[in-house]
Design an enzyme around this catalytic site. Structure first.
Site, PDB file in Angstrom:
ATOM      1  N   GLY A  20       0.817  -1.186  -0.068  1.00  0.00           N
ATOM      2  CA  GLY A  20       0.127  -0.126   0.052  1.00  0.00           C
ATOM      3  C   GLY A  20       0.814   1.148  -0.098  1.00  0.00           C
ATOM      4  N   MET A  21       2.064   1.022   0.407  1.00  0.00           N
ATOM      5  CA  MET A  21       2.729   2.309   0.659  1.00  0.00           C
ATOM      6  C   MET A  21       4.021   2.489  -0.118  1.00  0.00           C
ATOM      7  SD  MET A  21       3.290   2.852   4.724  1.00  0.00           S
ATOM      8  CE  MET A  21       4.181   1.327   4.739  1.00  0.00           C
ATOM      9  N   ASP A 133       2.636  -4.216  12.055  1.00  0.00           N
ATOM     10  CA  ASP A 133       1.974  -4.825  10.795  1.00  0.00           C
ATOM     11  C   ASP A 133       2.283  -6.240  10.352  1.00  0.00           C
ATOM     12  OD1 ASP A 133       0.455  -4.643   8.592  1.00  0.00           O
ATOM     13  OD2 ASP A 133       1.946  -3.587   7.198  1.00  0.00           O
TER      14      ASP A 133
END
Length: 710
Positions: A20-21, A133
């Site tokens: 996502g990043m 995470d």
């Protein structure tokens, strides 16, 4: 990025992953001669100063970790707006790929992987770094079986504002702890909760909580119970299920105290004496969730830990010691009464409960397997079996056809009639909408498409000549607005390579018609107007004198304009004069080859004519003169210069003239023969007078003949 040399040191070879990043590339460290993994921050985050600052700080903190189960951080840098982290390159697969391919995993393999993850977490927690995470995507399995945990400290950089960013949290929310789902500060036990979910997924092949949105999944972490692992996979030992149950407690106080505690439990869970140990029991989670606050920022409510089974037994064992202080009385009367009353009440309850259960007894049915069927067919089949479908239906993007059931909550088991089943139904493949890229720069568009997940082989381009700047997209397929699937689409672009170039032809000295034909043949155009300018000249009328603005031989784009200057004839002050050259053969009566060459205002050494003569011949030579100039005529006879004639402009103006003759030579008369005198001879006796008289007569004759000839 492929082929780019980042930081003057890391040559990007291929893209190997994305999140996502960031995007992850395989690269070669030119300085140290080794392969590395380079994580590049996505462009949408580069202008968030707070995010970039945390990203760099946390990456630098993670670089301090040194453990065989942690991916090493080598370097952190920035090039223009590109922020990157250089890490150890692990040749192998990530745990998510392994789970997708062959879950549920064997118990021994799952425990071995979990132990190495737990060992990495213990090291990180000791260094005050919380991962936040933990998920299969961040667990790398090398070809040698070594487990490597990556992205340490990166997740901490995600702020609450990113919870709605596509791809940033959606993939991780399934592994969030309840306190993490509320968006508040988390600690070491949050990582242990996530590890419990990873262990659950390895052993069952499914996630404990699913939902239509990240928020719905987060709420389930806070409020709902999950299906116990042994219900899904009965082959899981009870000792291993107990580890999952403890690590996934909603109350952090009921989880393991540290990663080291969990690691010790994992190390012994497959011992023969523990495989069938007693199942752990906790107070209902719903009691805890009623006192937990809503999802918002703030402190986490840390409810007092409920007593575990072991603690309750310990508590009960202490009661006799505490009762010894009571006064001694009639100890036998009160117990007898209490026991008798209790037995009576229990008997009444037993018979009443049996009668009640007989009335409520329902039949049991096998759960039909409806995966692969349409939702309508599945609903009908389940209802026909006496089961109910839980609403709402959960739709998920899938490669399966739309409306096909892709998962059911219960299968291969017997349940009570009326039991609810949760169905997961395909909403069809994930589709993307094609954007309008026409008139954009191809290199930028290609980078954006690669960021979306397309491979280089899916993006093709064809270069054509165009009046648009080089590198500009002229057309695209699929067209703007068309839906496509990322993994199947083949995108083609027609890209401008600029105007086609051509070498400018030499037009000077050609006739006007020839020049115009050359311009058209080379796909050029005449300049403004008709592109032709006339001016007087000593060149023949219609001859091209000049071309502009492009000189002969220069590279110009097709369609470029060129103008020509053409001779309109002689200037007004020009004068013409005709030489009448009279030439005779070199020898009278013979023949000679005559060539005339002249120079005047129109050119130098111009051959006028060439002919063979046998008598006097007049050859006219017309010349042109300008002010201050002169004309010159050279006559060649039999290859040798015979004579030169000149006229100046002033002489022509004054009308001066003179004869121009080139005479030959007269024929030569032959010379008379010369007689040689006879040698004197001795006369014989008696004959001298006669012979002498005869000789004198011939000599006369001869003399007479000579005079006559003379």
């Amino acid at each position: 990025m492929i082929g780019h040399e980042l930081g003057g040191r890391y040559e990007i070879l291929a893209r190997i992953g994305e999140g996502g990043m960031a995007l992850v590339y395989k690269a070669h460290d030119i300085l140290l001669g080794r392969n590395v993994a380079v994580k590049v921050l996505r462009q949408q985050f580069v202008h968030d100063e707070e995010f970039v600052r945390r990203f760099r700080r946390e990456a630098q903190s993670a670089a301090a970790l040194s453990h065989p189960n942690v991916v090493s951080i080598y370097d952190v840098g920035q090039e223009d707006e590109t922020h990157y982290i250089v890490m150890e390159y692990v040749e192998g697969s990530n745990l998510n790929e392994i789970i997708t391919e062959r879950a549920p995993l064997q118990t021994e393999e799952a425990v071995r992987i979990a132990m190495q993850i737990c060992d990495a977490l213990e090291h990180a927690h000791y260094n005050q770094i919380i991962h936040r995470d933990i998920k299969p995507h961040n667990i790398l399995i090398g070809k040698n079986g070594r487990v490597k945990v990556t992205d340490f400290g990166i997740a901490r950089a995600v702020t609450s504002s990113t919870i709605t960013q596509a791809g940033s949290v959606v993939g991780s929310v399934h592994y969030f702890s309840p306190e993490h789902a509320k968006g508040v500060s988390t600690g070491e036990k949050s990582d242990l909760y996530s590890l419990g979910i990873v262990l659950y997924q390895m052993l069952t092949g499914k996630l404990p909580f699913l939902g239509e949105s990240p928020i719905s999944v987060a709420l389930k972490h806070l409020q709902e119970r999950f299906e116990e692992p042994r219900v899904v996979n009965p082959h899981i030992p009870q000792s291993l299920e107990n580890i999952i149950l403890r690590s996934m407690r909603k109350n952090p106080g009921e989880r393991y105290g540290s990663a080291a505690d969990m690691l010790r439990d994992l190390e012994s869970c497959l011992d023969a004496g523990r495989l069938n140990e007693t199942k752990l029991h906790f107070h209902e989670d719903m009691e805890d969730t009623r006192v937990m606050p809503a999802i918002r920022g703030g402190a986490v409510y840390d409810a007092p830990a409920e007593r575990t089974t072991v603690e309750q037994e310990s508590y009960a064992s202490r009661q006799p010691q505490e009762g010894q202080a009571r006064t001694q009385g009639k100890r036998w009367i009160k117990p007898v009464v209490m026991i008798g009353g209790t037995l009576l009440v229990l008997g009444l309850l037993f018979f009443g409960l049996r009668m009640f259960l007989n009335d409520l007894d329902t039949s049991e049915v096998d759960v039909p397997y409806v995966v692969g069927k349409t939702l309508t067919q599945a609903r009908s089949e389940l209802e026909a079996a006496g089961l109910k479908v839980e609403d709402p239906i959960i739709y998920e993007a899938s490669e399966k056809p739309k409306e096909e059931v892709i998962q059911q909550s219960k299968q291969n088991m017997i349940v009570k009639t009326g039991t609810y089943l949760r169905l997961y139904v395909s909403s069809g493949p994930q589709m993307e909408e094609m954007q309008n890229y026409v008139d954009q720069k191809y290199s930028d568009v290609r980078d954006n498409l690669l960021t979306l997940g397309l491979t280089a082989d899916q993006i093709k381009s064809e270069e054509v000549f165009s009046d648009k700047p080089a590198g500009t997209i002229l057309s695209q397929s699929p067209v703007a607005g068309e839906q496509f699937r990322i993994e199947q689409v083949a995108i083609r672009f027609e890209v401008s390579k600029g105007l086609e170039m051509v070498a400018m032809p030499n037009l000077v000295g050609r006739t006007q018609k020839e020049a115009i034909n050359l311009i058209r043949d080379n796909e050029l155009r005449l300049g403004p107007g008709n592109g032709i300018v006339e001016e007087p000249s000593f060149e023949p009328a219609g001859t091209v004198l000049e071309q502009f603005p492009h000189e002969a031989g220069t590279e110009v784009a097709k369609g470029a304009e060129v103008s020509i200057t053409v001779s309109s004839g002689l200037p007004a002050d020009a004068r013409q004069f005709t030489f009448n050259i009279n030439v005779s053969p070199a020898q009278a009566g013979g023949t000679s080859e005559v060539k005339v060459v002249y120079s005047d205002a129109t050119g130098q050494n111009i051959e006028c004519c060439k002919q063979t003569i046998s008598d006097w011949t007049t050859i006219p030579v017309k010349v042109t003169l300008g002010p201050g100039k002169e004309a010159q005529v050279m006559v060649y006879r039999d290859g040798e210069l015979a004579d030169v004639f000149t006229r100046t402009y002033d002489q022509v103006q004054a009308g001066a003239s003179q004869g121009e003759s080139v005479p030959g030579m007269a024929p030569q008369e032959p010379e008379p023969p010369v007689e040689q005198p006879a040698e004197p001879q001795e006369p014989e006796q008696g004959a001298a007078t006669e012979n002498g008289g005869a000789n004198q007569g011939e000599s006369h004759n001869s003399g007479g003949n000579h005079d006559e000839q003379g």
